[in-house]
Motif scaffolding. Structure first.
Motif, short mmCIF file in Angstrom:
data_model
loop_
_atom_site.label_atom_id
_atom_site.label_comp_id
_atom_site.label_asym_id
_atom_site.label_seq_id
_atom_site.Cartn_x
_atom_site.Cartn_y
_atom_site.Cartn_z
N MET A 35 0.83 -1.20 0.00
CA MET A 35 0.00 0.00 0.00
C MET A 35 0.87 1.25 0.00
O MET A 35 1.82 1.34 0.75
N ASP A 36 0.51 2.25 -0.85
CA ASP A 36 1.26 3.51 -0.86
C ASP A 36 0.76 4.38 0.29
O ASP A 36 -0.43 4.64 0.41
N ARG A 37 1.69 4.86 1.10
CA ARG A 37 1.27 5.66 2.26
C ARG A 37 1.81 7.09 2.22
O ARG A 37 1.50 7.89 3.08
N TYR A 38 2.63 7.39 1.23
CA TYR A 38 3.11 8.77 1.06
C TYR A 38 2.89 9.19 -0.38
O TYR A 38 3.13 8.40 -1.31
N SER A 39 2.42 10.40 -0.57
CA SER A 39 2.29 10.90 -1.94
C SER A 39 2.28 12.43 -1.93
O SER A 39 2.37 13.05 -0.87
N GLU A 40 2.16 13.00 -3.14
CA GLU A 40 2.04 14.44 -3.26
C GLU A 40 0.80 14.73 -4.09
O GLU A 40 0.58 14.08 -5.10
N VAL A 41 0.02 15.70 -3.65
CA VAL A 41 -1.13 16.15 -4.43
C VAL A 41 -0.62 17.34 -5.22
O VAL A 41 -0.20 18.33 -4.62
N ILE A 42 -0.63 17.23 -6.55
CA ILE A 42 0.06 18.29 -7.30
C ILE A 42 -0.83 19.19 -8.15
O ILE A 42 -0.43 20.27 -8.53
N ASN A 43 -2.08 18.77 -8.44
CA ASN A 43 -2.85 19.68 -9.30
C ASN A 43 -3.54 20.84 -8.60
O ASN A 43 -3.49 21.96 -9.08
N LYS A 44 -4.22 20.57 -7.47
CA LYS A 44 -4.86 21.68 -6.75
C LYS A 44 -4.40 21.63 -5.30
O LYS A 44 -4.20 20.56 -4.75
N ASN A 45 -4.27 22.79 -4.66
CA ASN A 45 -3.88 22.83 -3.25
C ASN A 45 -2.70 21.90 -3.00
O ASN A 45 -2.80 20.93 -2.24
N GLN A 46 -1.60 22.21 -3.64
CA GLN A 46 -0.43 21.32 -3.59
C GLN A 46 0.00 21.02 -2.17
O GLN A 46 0.11 21.92 -1.34
N ARG A 47 0.24 19.73 -1.93
CA ARG A 47 0.61 19.33 -0.57
C ARG A 47 1.19 17.92 -0.58
O ARG A 47 0.96 17.15 -1.52
N GLU A 48 1.89 17.61 0.50
CA GLU A 48 2.29 16.22 0.73
C GLU A 48 1.16 15.56 1.50
O GLU A 48 0.45 16.21 2.27
N ILE A 49 1.00 14.27 1.30
CA ILE A 49 -0.09 13.56 2.00
C ILE A 49 0.43 12.22 2.51
O ILE A 49 1.18 11.52 1.82
N VAL A 50 0.06 11.91 3.75
CA VAL A 50 0.43 10.60 4.31
C VAL A 50 -0.82 9.87 4.79
O VAL A 50 -1.72 10.49 5.36
N LEU A 51 -0.86 8.60 4.51
CA LEU A 51 -1.94 7.74 5.00
C LEU A 51 -1.37 6.95 6.17
O LEU A 51 -0.54 6.05 5.99
N LEU A 52 -1.76 7.32 7.38
CA LEU A 52 -1.21 6.67 8.57
C LEU A 52 -2.12 5.58 9.09
O LEU A 52 -3.29 5.51 8.75
N LYS A 53 -1.54 4.76 9.93
CA LYS A 53 -2.31 3.73 10.61
C LYS A 53 -2.82 4.29 11.93
O LYS A 53 -2.19 5.18 12.51
N ALA A 54 -3.94 3.77 12.42
CA ALA A 54 -4.49 4.30 13.67
C ALA A 54 -5.33 3.24 14.36
O ALA A 54 -5.57 2.16 13.81
N PHE A 55 -5.80 3.61 15.56
CA PHE A 55 -6.71 2.73 16.30
C PHE A 55 -8.04 2.62 15.55
O PHE A 55 -8.33 3.44 14.68
N PRO A 56 -8.87 1.64 15.92
CA PRO A 56 -10.14 1.47 15.20
C PRO A 56 -11.02 2.72 15.21
O PRO A 56 -11.07 3.44 16.20
N CYS A 57 -11.69 2.93 14.10
CA CYS A 57 -12.65 4.03 13.96
C CYS A 57 -13.70 3.91 15.07
O CYS A 57 -14.29 2.85 15.25
N LYS A 58 -13.91 5.01 15.80
CA LYS A 58 -14.82 4.99 16.95
C LYS A 58 -16.25 4.65 16.53
O LYS A 58 -16.97 3.98 17.26
N TRP A 59 -16.66 5.12 15.35
CA TRP A 59 -18.02 4.83 14.89
C TRP A 59 -18.03 3.46 14.21
O TRP A 59 -18.67 2.54 14.67
#
Ligand code: SF4
Length: 229
Positions: free
Chosen positions: A1-25
């Motif tokens: 799974m890719d967990r790091y990327s860059e959003v380059i067309n609008k609102n340029q930014r780096e993006i990370v998909l992190l792991k976390a505890f279970p969703c509360k809902w």
């Protein structure tokens, strides 16, 4: 799974998909991505620290997502993000949270000490479709109520049962009332919710002009930000 990327067309930014505890809902009828959650704090932090090593600060903007809300990210990872913000001179953060944490949003803003664009999975402003069919448990009544806490709604389009009128209304609201919004075109997954191809075709034609709107990011595929699988 890719967990790091860059959003380059609008609102340029780096993006990370992190792991976390279970969703509360954890009960939205269309969701099957909570499988990425874990209860092993050590394992979560280890992986997150590795992912965060990729962040360079090149756009001065960082988005942090996880399969749930940012409040489910362990404390050590949050502290690491804060350290990186200082080190890499990051000036804005994008975070996401479910409505159930609305009363903790300000605490998170205070913790990071930089402007945050807080996203929320609204899916649709049609209260009945959102809370009954999609079982979202986001029980705000008005746009004004939502805006007291959140900056940027994420909207889902192309679901069987959704109507063109609902989508028209959602598109009107995000263009008129928000500085930033994301539209996710629904992709079939292992949940019982299904994509409506005719509705997707209608939406893609009618709303193709949104591609030129800098405030609105349209994700045709759920991996269009470059993270996930
Ligand atoms: S809040 Fe998000 S992660 Fe949790 S069940 Fe709903 S869609 Fe899935």
């Amino acid at each position: 799974m890719d967990r790091y990327s860059e959003v380059i067309n609008k609102n340029q930014r780096e993006i990370v998909l992190l792991k976390a505890f279970p969703c509360k809902w954890g009960k939205c009828s269309f969701c099957d991505y909570i499988l990425d959650n874990s209860k092993d704090e050590e394992e979560i932090n280890k992986l997150n620290f590795e992912v965060l090593e990729n962040v360079t600060g090149k756009y001065k903007v960082l988005e942090v997502i996880n399969s749930g809300s940012c409040f489910e990210i362990p404390k050590d990872t949050l502290l690491k993000i804060k350290e990186i913000i200082k080190e890499k001179k990051i000036e804005r953060l994008f975070l996401e949270s479910h409505w159930v944490y609305k009363n903790k949003i300000q605490q998170m803003r205070d913790f990071f000490e930089i402007p945050i664009t807080f996203k929320i999975g609204v899916e649709t402003f049609d209260n009945n479709f959102r809370n009954v069919y999609l079982n979202k448990n986001a029980k705000f009544e008005t746009v004004e109520e939502l805006k007291k806490y959140f900056d940027s709604p994420c909207i889902m389009v192309g679901i069987k049962g959704q109507t063109k009128e609902m989508i028209d209304k959602d598109m009107e609201i995000i263009q008129d009332y928000f500085e930033h919004a994301t539209i996710n075109v629904f992709i079939n997954n292992s949940s019982k919710v299904k994509r409506d191809e005719k509705l997707v075709a209608w939406f893609s034609e009618k709303y193709k002009f949104l591609i030129n709107n800098p405030k609105i990011e349209v994700l045709i595929n759920n991996t269009d930000f470059g993270v996930g699988d």
